[in-house]
Structure formats: structure tokens, C-alpha cells
Design an enzyme around this catalytic site. Structure first.
Site, PDB file in Angstrom:
ATOM      1  CG  ASN A 159      83.699  13.102  28.450  1.00 48.25           C
ATOM      2  OD1 ASN A 159      82.475  13.021  28.501  1.00 48.25           O
ATOM      3  ND2 ASN A 159      84.387  13.909  29.249  1.00 48.25           N
ATOM      4  CD1 TRP A 160      80.903  10.796  22.915  1.00 46.43           C
ATOM      5  CD2 TRP A 160      78.734  10.282  22.810  1.00 46.43           C
ATOM      6  NE1 TRP A 160      80.778   9.682  22.127  1.00 46.43           N
ATOM      7  CE2 TRP A 160      79.462   9.348  22.046  1.00 46.43           C
ATOM      8  CE3 TRP A 160      77.342  10.155  22.882  1.00 46.43           C
ATOM      9  CZ2 TRP A 160      78.847   8.303  21.363  1.00 46.43           C
ATOM     10  CZ3 TRP A 160      76.722   9.108  22.211  1.00 46.43           C
ATOM     11  CH2 TRP A 160      77.474   8.199  21.461  1.00 46.43           C
ATOM     12  CE  LYS A 161      84.686  17.131  27.496  1.00 50.81           C
ATOM     13  NZ  LYS A 161      85.659  18.210  27.514  1.00 50.81           N
ATOM     14  CG  HIS A 190      85.899  15.685  32.900  1.00 51.15           C
ATOM     15  ND1 HIS A 190      85.874  17.032  32.659  1.00 51.15           N
ATOM     16  CD2 HIS A 190      86.436  15.103  31.794  1.00 51.15           C
ATOM     17  CE1 HIS A 190      86.371  17.256  31.446  1.00 51.15           C
ATOM     18  NE2 HIS A 190      86.718  16.101  30.899  1.00 51.15           N
ATOM     19  CD  GLU A 210      84.449  19.644  30.592  1.00 53.27           C
ATOM     20  OE1 GLU A 210      83.564  18.786  30.449  1.00 53.27           O
ATOM     21  OE2 GLU A 210      85.298  19.895  29.707  1.00 53.27           O
ATOM     22  CD  GLU A 238      90.414  14.621  30.309  1.00 51.53           C
ATOM     23  OE1 GLU A 238      90.198  14.178  29.181  1.00 51.53           O
ATOM     24  OE2 GLU A 238      89.541  15.181  30.994  1.00 51.53           O
ATOM     25  N   GLY A 274      89.540  21.257  25.167  1.00 52.92           N
ATOM     26  CA  GLY A 274      88.658  22.057  24.316  1.00 52.92           C
ATOM     27  C   GLY A 274      89.309  23.322  23.778  1.00 52.92           C
ATOM     28  CB  SER A 333      93.263  19.571  22.133  1.00 52.07           C
ATOM     29  OG  SER A 333      92.545  20.639  22.721  1.00 52.07           O
ATOM     30  N   GLY A 373      87.422  14.375  23.798  1.00 51.92           N
ATOM     31  CA  GLY A 373      86.176  15.145  23.868  1.00 51.92           C
ATOM     32  C   GLY A 373      85.695  15.477  22.469  1.00 51.92           C
TER      33      GLY A 373
HETATM   34  P1  13P Z   1      88.727  17.812  24.195  1.00 47.65           P
HETATM   35  O1  13P Z   1      89.237  16.581  23.489  1.00 47.65           O
HETATM   36  O2  13P Z   1      87.557  18.432  23.545  1.00 47.65           O
HETATM   37  O3  13P Z   1      89.849  18.774  24.474  1.00 47.65           O
HETATM   38  O4  13P Z   1      88.203  17.320  25.632  1.00 47.65           O
HETATM   39  C1  13P Z   1      89.014  16.526  26.413  1.00 47.65           C
HETATM   40  C2  13P Z   1      88.235  16.018  27.559  1.00 47.65           C
HETATM   41  O5  13P Z   1      87.876  16.763  28.451  1.00 47.65           O
HETATM   42  C3  13P Z   1      87.878  14.593  27.577  1.00 47.65           C
HETATM   43  O6  13P Z   1      87.369  14.216  28.806  1.00 47.65           O
END
Ligand code: 13P
Length: 252
Positions: A9-11, A95, A97, A167, A173, A213, A234
Site C-alpha cells: 500500500n503506497w499510500k 484502511h 487512515e 492492521e 508506521g 510495520s 506500507g
Molecule cells: P506500515 O507498513 O508503514 O506500518 O503501514 C502499514 C499499512 O498501513 C498498510 O496498509
């Protein structure tokens, strides 16, 4: 047997040219991987270019979000048919976020899942608790409500297309991964809940990814567990070498 699925997931990262460079490197690095579904979820602006780049490869495409209507006056939104049109097979829905910054509720998540399934997309549905909820001992209550409110009422055929991503918000993150045991415990619980809202046989087939993470150093320890069927990555999915190392994790 559930086939593992590792998704990046590149966000809100990468311009179109950065995305294309990345995927050109990734294609080569994972060309020999046969037994894992590999998915990348670029921003909407890069979907078309990435779709062309991955044609004929073993990499598949996902949207990071979707709207539930198919067309109309919804400024800024993207419909399931548009994702399908551009070559997406998967779509990430709910998600944390999106829930945190854009007020997405379980009810909206359910509408997005329904609309995506109707277009033949495979939803990756995110659930997970916040730190305060874990510390208050409410992890299972929170996850149970999310699973029921997002996923109840779908048919067998629909359920088979759904992947769940657990998640925990405190692990996203932060560099603070859930221990493999903590993840496995919640994954097993999610599968059990899925069994109640569908049936045991269907829930045994649903893939549950862990996200938070994940990196090349911790993926193998996570993947040993029977209910962990993959990862939603991420930060570590933004570099071709680290993402390919996650995809090519050592089986123990
Ligand atoms: P990270 O791997 O950066 O913790 O992010 C996880 C995530 O939100 C994937 O959707």
C-alpha cells in the site's frame, strides 16, 4: 490451502514516473515468484501507467479506496467500474487512515465492499484496534464489531473474493509490529467470527493479511502462523528491494 497474498500500500507516495521506475525494478526482482499473489496499490494518478507496466507479469493492481456509486456528481471520487477499467483486480477498503482522517464508518465500508464486489473487484477490507482500545483490553470487541458490521450479509461467492487485513493502528508506521503471537491470536479470532457470520467452510478459505510495520526482517516470523496468510505493507513496500524481500520471505 490459502494462497499467500502480499500487497504494497503506497499510500500518498510516488509520482507517476517514480511509480513506473519502481515497478520496473520490482518486476525483475519477483519474476520467479509463483506461489504468492503480489499486489501493488499506487495512488489513483499512477494506476493507468502501472497497469500497462505490469501487463503479463505476476504483479496485480489495487486501488487504495473506492466510492460506492457507479457515476454521477461526487466530486473527487472514483467508482468501482473506473478501477476495473484501469486494470485493478483488488481494492483496499476501510484502511484505518480513511477511518481516522475521512470519517469512514463500518457502514460506509460495507457499502464500498458491496459496490466493489458487484463490479467483480476483490476487496481487501481493513480492521484493527487503536492503542487505547488494546490497552483497555477491548481489541476483540472492536475487531468483532468491525467484522460483523463490515462483512455480514454477503453471499458465499462474495465472501470468497474478500481478503481481510488486520492492521492494529498502533503498529502502522510506528516500527512497532504486533508480535506474531498477538497477530495470530487476532487472526484466529477474526476467522472464528467469519465462521459465525458465514460458515466454517467459507471462513477457512478467507485470507487474512497482517499489516503494521511489516518488513523483510519480521515477515518470516509472521508467516509461520497458521492464520496469517500474507501482509499489507506500507513503508517497506516503497523500495523495490525491501518489498521484493518481503514477497520472497524465507519459509520456516
Ligand atoms: P506500515 O507498513 O508503514 O506500518 O503501514 C502499514 C499499512 O498501513 C498498510 O496498509
Amino acid at each position: 490451502m490459502r494462497r499467500p497474498i502480499i500487497a504494497g500500500n503506497w499510500k500518498m507516495n510516488k509520482t507517476v514516473s517514480e511509480a513506473v521506475d519502481f515497478v520496473r525494478q520490482l518486476k525483475v526482482l519477483v519474476a520467479d515468484v509463483r506461489d504468492i499473489d503480489i499486489v501493488v496499490a499506487p495512488t489513483f494518478t499512477a494506476l493507468r501507467a502501472i497497469s500497462r507496466e505490469i501487463e503479463g507479469s505476476n504483479i496485480e493492481l489495487a486501488g487504495q479506496d473506492v466510492f460506492w456509486e457507479s457515476r454521477g456528481a461526487y466530486t473527487g471520487e472514483i467508482s468501482p467500474s473506473m478501477l476495473k477499467d484501469v486494470g485493478c483486480r483488488y481494492v483496499i477498503i476501510g484502511h484505518s487512515e480513511r477511518r481516522q482522517y475521512f470519517g469512514e464508518t463500518n457502514e460506509l465500508v460495507q457499502k464500498k465492499i458491496k459496490a466493489s464486489l458487484a463490479m467483480g473487484l476483490h476487496p481487501i477490507v481493513c480492521v484493527g484496534e487503536a492503542l487505547e482500545e488494546r490497552e483497555a483490553g477491548k481489541t476483540f470487541d472492536v475487531v468483532k464489531i468491525q467484522v460483523i458490521q463490515c462483512l455480514e450479509g454477503f453471499s458465499r461467492e462474495e465472501m470468497e473474493k474478500i481478503t481481510i487485513a488486520y492492521e492494529p493502528i498502533w503498529a502502522i508506521g510506528t516500527g512497532k509490529t504486533a508480535t506474531p503471537q498477538q497477530a495470530e491470536e487476532v487472526h484466529a479470532f477474526i476467522r472464528e467470527q467469519m465462521g459465525y457470520i458465514t460458515n466454517r467452510q467459507i471462513s477457512e478459505g478467507v485470507r487474512i493479511q497482517y499489516g503494521g510495520s511489516v518488513n523483510p526482517d519480521n515477515i518470516s516470523d509472521l508467516m509461520v502462523h497458521p492464520n496469517i496468510d500474507g501482509a499489507l505493507v506500507g513503508g517497506a513496500s516503497l523500495k523495490a528491494d525491501s518489498f521484493s524481500s518481503v514477497v520472497k520471505f524465507k519459509r520456516m
